[in-house]
Scaffold this motif. Sequence first.
Motif, PDB file in Angstrom:
ATOM      1  N   MET A   1       0.841  -1.195   0.000  1.00  0.00           N
ATOM      2  CA  MET A   1       0.000   0.000   0.000  1.00  0.00           C
ATOM      3  C   MET A   1       0.878   1.248   0.000  1.00  0.00           C
ATOM      4  O   MET A   1       1.937   1.284   0.633  1.00  0.00           O
ATOM      5  CB  MET A   1      -0.888   0.018   1.243  1.00  0.00           C
ATOM      6  CG  MET A   1      -1.726   1.290   1.386  1.00  0.00           C
ATOM      7  SD  MET A   1      -2.734   1.348   2.881  1.00  0.00           S
ATOM      8  CE  MET A   1      -1.480   1.449   4.150  1.00  0.00           C
ATOM      9  N   LEU A   2       0.420   2.262  -0.696  1.00  0.00           N
ATOM     10  CA  LEU A   2       1.083   3.562  -0.684  1.00  0.00           C
ATOM     11  C   LEU A   2       0.019   4.632  -0.447  1.00  0.00           C
ATOM     12  O   LEU A   2      -0.957   4.716  -1.184  1.00  0.00           O
ATOM     13  CB  LEU A   2       1.795   3.819  -2.007  1.00  0.00           C
ATOM     14  CG  LEU A   2       2.593   5.130  -2.098  1.00  0.00           C
ATOM     15  CD1 LEU A   2       3.777   5.091  -1.138  1.00  0.00           C
ATOM     16  CD2 LEU A   2       3.083   5.368  -3.531  1.00  0.00           C
ATOM     17  N   ILE A   3       0.203   5.425   0.590  1.00  0.00           N
ATOM     18  CA  ILE A   3      -0.692   6.539   0.899  1.00  0.00           C
ATOM     19  C   ILE A   3       0.002   7.820   0.459  1.00  0.00           C
ATOM     20  O   ILE A   3       1.102   8.121   0.926  1.00  0.00           O
ATOM     21  CB  ILE A   3      -1.000   6.614   2.404  1.00  0.00           C
ATOM     22  CG1 ILE A   3      -1.606   5.300   2.905  1.00  0.00           C
ATOM     23  CG2 ILE A   3      -1.952   7.783   2.694  1.00  0.00           C
ATOM     24  CD1 ILE A   3      -1.720   5.225   4.423  1.00  0.00           C
ATOM     25  N   TYR A 190      -8.801  15.386   9.368  1.00  0.00           N
ATOM     26  CA  TYR A 190      -9.401  14.050   9.347  1.00  0.00           C
ATOM     27  C   TYR A 190      -8.635  13.103   8.429  1.00  0.00           C
ATOM     28  O   TYR A 190      -8.510  11.906   8.717  1.00  0.00           O
ATOM     29  CB  TYR A 190     -10.875  14.136   8.940  1.00  0.00           C
ATOM     30  CG  TYR A 190     -11.729  14.830   9.975  1.00  0.00           C
ATOM     31  CD1 TYR A 190     -11.890  14.289  11.244  1.00  0.00           C
ATOM     32  CD2 TYR A 190     -12.355  16.046   9.692  1.00  0.00           C
ATOM     33  CE1 TYR A 190     -12.658  14.935  12.208  1.00  0.00           C
ATOM     34  CE2 TYR A 190     -13.122  16.694  10.651  1.00  0.00           C
ATOM     35  CZ  TYR A 190     -13.263  16.140  11.908  1.00  0.00           C
ATOM     36  OH  TYR A 190     -14.014  16.786  12.856  1.00  0.00           O
ATOM     37  N   LYS A 191      -8.103  13.627   7.343  1.00  0.00           N
ATOM     38  CA  LYS A 191      -7.293  12.777   6.465  1.00  0.00           C
ATOM     39  C   LYS A 191      -5.986  12.376   7.151  1.00  0.00           C
ATOM     40  O   LYS A 191      -5.493  11.270   6.975  1.00  0.00           O
ATOM     41  CB  LYS A 191      -7.012  13.497   5.144  1.00  0.00           C
ATOM     42  CG  LYS A 191      -8.236  13.567   4.233  1.00  0.00           C
ATOM     43  CD  LYS A 191      -7.914  14.196   2.885  1.00  0.00           C
ATOM     44  CE  LYS A 191      -9.129  14.157   1.967  1.00  0.00           C
ATOM     45  NZ  LYS A 191      -8.844  14.779   0.650  1.00  0.00           N
ATOM     46  N   GLY A 192      -5.440  13.289   7.956  1.00  0.00           N
ATOM     47  CA  GLY A 192      -4.249  12.950   8.727  1.00  0.00           C
ATOM     48  C   GLY A 192      -4.536  11.850   9.736  1.00  0.00           C
ATOM     49  O   GLY A 192      -3.735  10.930   9.921  1.00  0.00           O
ATOM     50  N   GLN A 193      -5.700  11.929  10.379  1.00  0.00           N
ATOM     51  CA  GLN A 193      -6.096  10.883  11.326  1.00  0.00           C
ATOM     52  C   GLN A 193      -6.262   9.534  10.632  1.00  0.00           C
ATOM     53  O   GLN A 193      -5.826   8.493  11.143  1.00  0.00           O
ATOM     54  CB  GLN A 193      -7.402  11.268  12.013  1.00  0.00           C
ATOM     55  CG  GLN A 193      -7.267  12.333  13.087  1.00  0.00           C
ATOM     56  CD  GLN A 193      -8.513  12.426  13.946  1.00  0.00           C
ATOM     57  OE1 GLN A 193      -9.644  12.274  13.443  1.00  0.00           O
ATOM     58  NE2 GLN A 193      -8.340  12.665  15.237  1.00  0.00           N
ATOM     59  N   LEU A 194      -6.901   9.564   9.445  1.00  0.00           N
ATOM     60  CA  LEU A 194      -7.111   8.324   8.709  1.00  0.00           C
ATOM     61  C   LEU A 194      -5.775   7.724   8.279  1.00  0.00           C
ATOM     62  O   LEU A 194      -5.550   6.513   8.438  1.00  0.00           O
ATOM     63  CB  LEU A 194      -7.990   8.581   7.484  1.00  0.00           C
ATOM     64  CG  LEU A 194      -8.267   7.355   6.600  1.00  0.00           C
ATOM     65  CD1 LEU A 194      -9.040   6.292   7.375  1.00  0.00           C
ATOM     66  CD2 LEU A 194      -9.032   7.746   5.340  1.00  0.00           C
ATOM     67  N   ILE A 198      -4.320   3.895   9.257  1.00  0.00           N
ATOM     68  CA  ILE A 198      -4.197   2.787   8.305  1.00  0.00           C
ATOM     69  C   ILE A 198      -2.764   2.523   7.857  1.00  0.00           C
ATOM     70  O   ILE A 198      -2.470   1.431   7.359  1.00  0.00           O
ATOM     71  CB  ILE A 198      -5.095   3.012   7.063  1.00  0.00           C
ATOM     72  CG1 ILE A 198      -4.659   4.243   6.270  1.00  0.00           C
ATOM     73  CG2 ILE A 198      -6.553   3.119   7.482  1.00  0.00           C
ATOM     74  CD1 ILE A 198      -5.487   4.471   5.017  1.00  0.00           C
ATOM     75  N   ALA A 199      -1.861   3.498   8.012  1.00  0.00           N
ATOM     76  CA  ALA A 199      -0.479   3.284   7.572  1.00  0.00           C
ATOM     77  C   ALA A 199       0.160   2.159   8.384  1.00  0.00           C
ATOM     78  O   ALA A 199       0.060   2.114   9.606  1.00  0.00           O
ATOM     79  CB  ALA A 199       0.330   4.564   7.728  1.00  0.00           C
ATOM     80  N   LEU A 210     -12.792   0.508   4.860  1.00  0.00           N
ATOM     81  CA  LEU A 210     -14.128   0.662   5.436  1.00  0.00           C
ATOM     82  C   LEU A 210     -14.235  -0.004   6.801  1.00  0.00           C
ATOM     83  O   LEU A 210     -15.074   0.380   7.624  1.00  0.00           O
ATOM     84  CB  LEU A 210     -15.178   0.074   4.493  1.00  0.00           C
ATOM     85  CG  LEU A 210     -15.303   0.727   3.104  1.00  0.00           C
ATOM     86  CD1 LEU A 210     -16.362   0.014   2.272  1.00  0.00           C
ATOM     87  CD2 LEU A 210     -15.624   2.204   3.230  1.00  0.00           C
ATOM     88  N   ALA A 211     -13.393  -1.003   7.038  1.00  0.00           N
ATOM     89  CA  ALA A 211     -13.439  -1.727   8.309  1.00  0.00           C
ATOM     90  C   ALA A 211     -12.561  -1.088   9.379  1.00  0.00           C
ATOM     91  O   ALA A 211     -12.479  -1.601  10.507  1.00  0.00           O
ATOM     92  CB  ALA A 211     -12.998  -3.176   8.086  1.00  0.00           C
ATOM     93  N   THR A 212     -11.924   0.045   9.067  1.00  0.00           N
ATOM     94  CA  THR A 212     -11.041   0.702  10.025  1.00  0.00           C
ATOM     95  C   THR A 212     -11.845   1.189  11.231  1.00  0.00           C
ATOM     96  O   THR A 212     -12.786   1.969  11.077  1.00  0.00           O
ATOM     97  CB  THR A 212     -10.327   1.907   9.378  1.00  0.00           C
ATOM     98  OG1 THR A 212      -9.617   1.464   8.225  1.00  0.00           O
ATOM     99  CG2 THR A 212      -9.357   2.545  10.360  1.00  0.00           C
TER     100      THR A 212
END
Length: 229
Positions: A1-3, A190-194, A198-199, A210-212
């Motif tokens: 994965m790459l964010i 919120y994107k920083g929190q996400l 997930i990282a 979606l299951a986070t």
Amino acid sequence: MLIILPPSETKAFGGDGAPLDFESLSFPSLNPNRKEIVDVLQQYDVDEAMKVLKISEALRAEAEENTKLTTGPTMPALYRYTGVLYDALDAKTLSDKAWDQLAIGSALFGVVRARDMIPFYRLSGGTKLHDATMKSRWGKSITEALNAEDDFIIDLRSGTYQTLGKVKDAVTVRVENSEGKVISHFNKFYKGQLAREIAGKGISSIDDILATPGFHFKEVNGNQITMVV
């Protein structure tokens, strides 16, 4: 994965790394574009740069830093960028695996990985250099570099930076409030929190996102997820 994270206008000054070494940066196919943009930026004196960058006298020091792009100190990209998203991400507390899965979009460097050593700079995705937009200066190179990655990509960049190098199959995230209105001011928070959550967690599909735990997602439209906050 790459964010892929968005950059920030605010950055940390200084650093204890050696001057910029293009050959050490990730996505080496972007180096010709990077070198050209650095060269153009350094053709402006500070007063000219402030006009081109559309910044006030209060930010003169940032324009001055552009004269030292190849001679000034560097630091890991994930520490260079500051602001709301990066406060929420809290890079110093992330695992090595999380760092391995993070990258940052950039008007100057196209895209870099978290550990790439970069200098302080001032340049926005909407800036024109010698009347050429950043989109035209990057052409298809960012898209091609990212498409070459054999990875599940989550693209959290803002629209301006996505247009510099779109990734067709990347997952994007839209942030809304409970009334269905797009969140603007705290979008990056919120994107920083996400990204923090997930990282490094082995995410490999939209279903995994979606299951986070701790997040509420309303819908999926193609590869776009809507997060409700």
